[in-house]
Design a protein around this motif. Structure first.
Motif: not given
Length: 342
Positions: A38-39, A44-45, A59-60, A182-184
């Motif tokens: 989540t961080g 990023v967003f 972002l929510v 990899a989410g980054l």
């Protein structure tokens, strides 16, 4: 401040009214989650980017049941937003699931399907692909997940075309990524898709990560045997290649530096890096060219030669594949972005 209880449990405050930005991003929070995923999305967003002259994201954080969500470490994350907000967002991100052997809840499945029917962009990080697959969104589509879960994902959802090697996959309205970090890579890719290479690269610099990582996740798979001692020879050949990028380089030359046959070198290089020597060289040359485009007025033809490409046409082709723009457009965008930040 305490929340008064009722006969049916605590009365939760209604979700605050927020102006909906041009692009709302909703990320799912779930019990037992690590806050790292989540961080990533929040960093990023969720952070304001006033230095960019573009409409940024809103972002929510949403949960299946608004209220406190217990997370790893004994803390609780409290959100007033539920699945209705998730289903209404323009981009929906599932950063993981609590159990890769369980199906997503009917409520989450419904919300994901509603968002998809509305035309939302649906993304997953790590095990979050199981929620997308469980909702049927990945049927007949390419997807990835953490290498530890790839075989299970393919077995549980045989209609999904699972690629266990890549760091992330962009299949248009459905995007999936490998393990947490990899989410980054995926999030930066999405910014590049939405706002161009210059802004994506600037965000990557603030995160102190490369705007594009080489290779796939195969290089991180746990080996069933001890580390190959030949890896040191591969590393030595890589160091040598980085110092000679402007020169014509061949697999035979690199193999010679490692004292291997070309066939053996190709096998060990792929195992060590997750990619081929030629693909790695091209990516390194593109990366080396960025500094010349950003900091000099050298013609693109000279930039191409300086980093080892045979022709400007070849350079432009590979630059477009890696950076999703042309060298000239990258230079103009970067100079504009740098001027705005000055």
């Amino acid at each position: 401040m305490s929340i008064p209880a009722t006969a049916t449990g605590p009365r939760l405050p209604s979700a605050p009214r927020r102006p909906v930005a041009a692009h709302r991003v909703a990320v799912l929070a779930y019990a037992g989650m690590s806050v790292f995923e989540t961080g990533i999305v929040t960093e990023v967003f969720g952070l304001a980017r006033p230095e960019f002259d573009v409409d940024w994201y809103d972002l929510v954080l949403c949960a299946e049941q608004p209220g406190p969500v217990p997370v790893v470490g004994g803390a609780s994350l409290h959100t007033p937003y539920g699945l209705a907000e998730l289903a209404a967002a323009r981009t929906v991100i599932v950063p993981g699931v609590p159990d890769v052997t369980a199906d997503p809840s009917p409520e989450l499945t419904t919300a994901l399907r509603q968002a998809h029917r509305r035309g939302a962009r649906i993304m997953s990080i790590c095990s979050g692909a199981f929620a997308l697959a469980g909702a049927g969104l990945l049927d007949g589509r390419r997807a990835t997940t953490h290498w530890r879960y790839a075989e299970l994902l393919a077995r549980r959802y045989p209609r999904v075309e699972v690629d266990p090697d890549v760091l992330y996959l962009d299949d248009g309205d459905l995007l999936t990524s490998a393990g947490s970090a990899a989410g980054l890579d995926l999030c930066v890719h999405v910014i590049r898709r939405d706002h161009g290479a210059a802004i994506a690269n600037a965000v990557a610099r603030r995160l102190v990560i490369p705007p594009h990582r080489d290779g796939g996740q195969a290089q991180f798979v746990e080996a069933p045997v001890p580390t190959d001692p030949d890896d040191d020879r591969i590393a030595g050949s890589i160091d040598w290649a980085l110092a000679h990028l402007a020169e014509p380089l061949t697999v035979a030359q690199l193999a010679g530096r490692a004292h291997m046959s070309s066939r053996t070198y190709l096998r060990h290089f792929a195992r060590a890096t997750g990619t081929s020597p030629i693909r790695w060289l091209v990516d390194q040359r593109i990366r080396a060219s960025l500094t010349l485009l950003e900091e000099t007025d050298v013609a693109v033809e000279q930039v191409a030669r300086a980093v080892g490409f045979d022709t400007p046409v070849t350079y432009r082709h590979h630059f477009g594949r890696v950076m999703l723009t042309s060298p000239s457009a990258y230079r103009r965008a970067f100079r504009t972005d740098a001027g705005q930040r000055a």
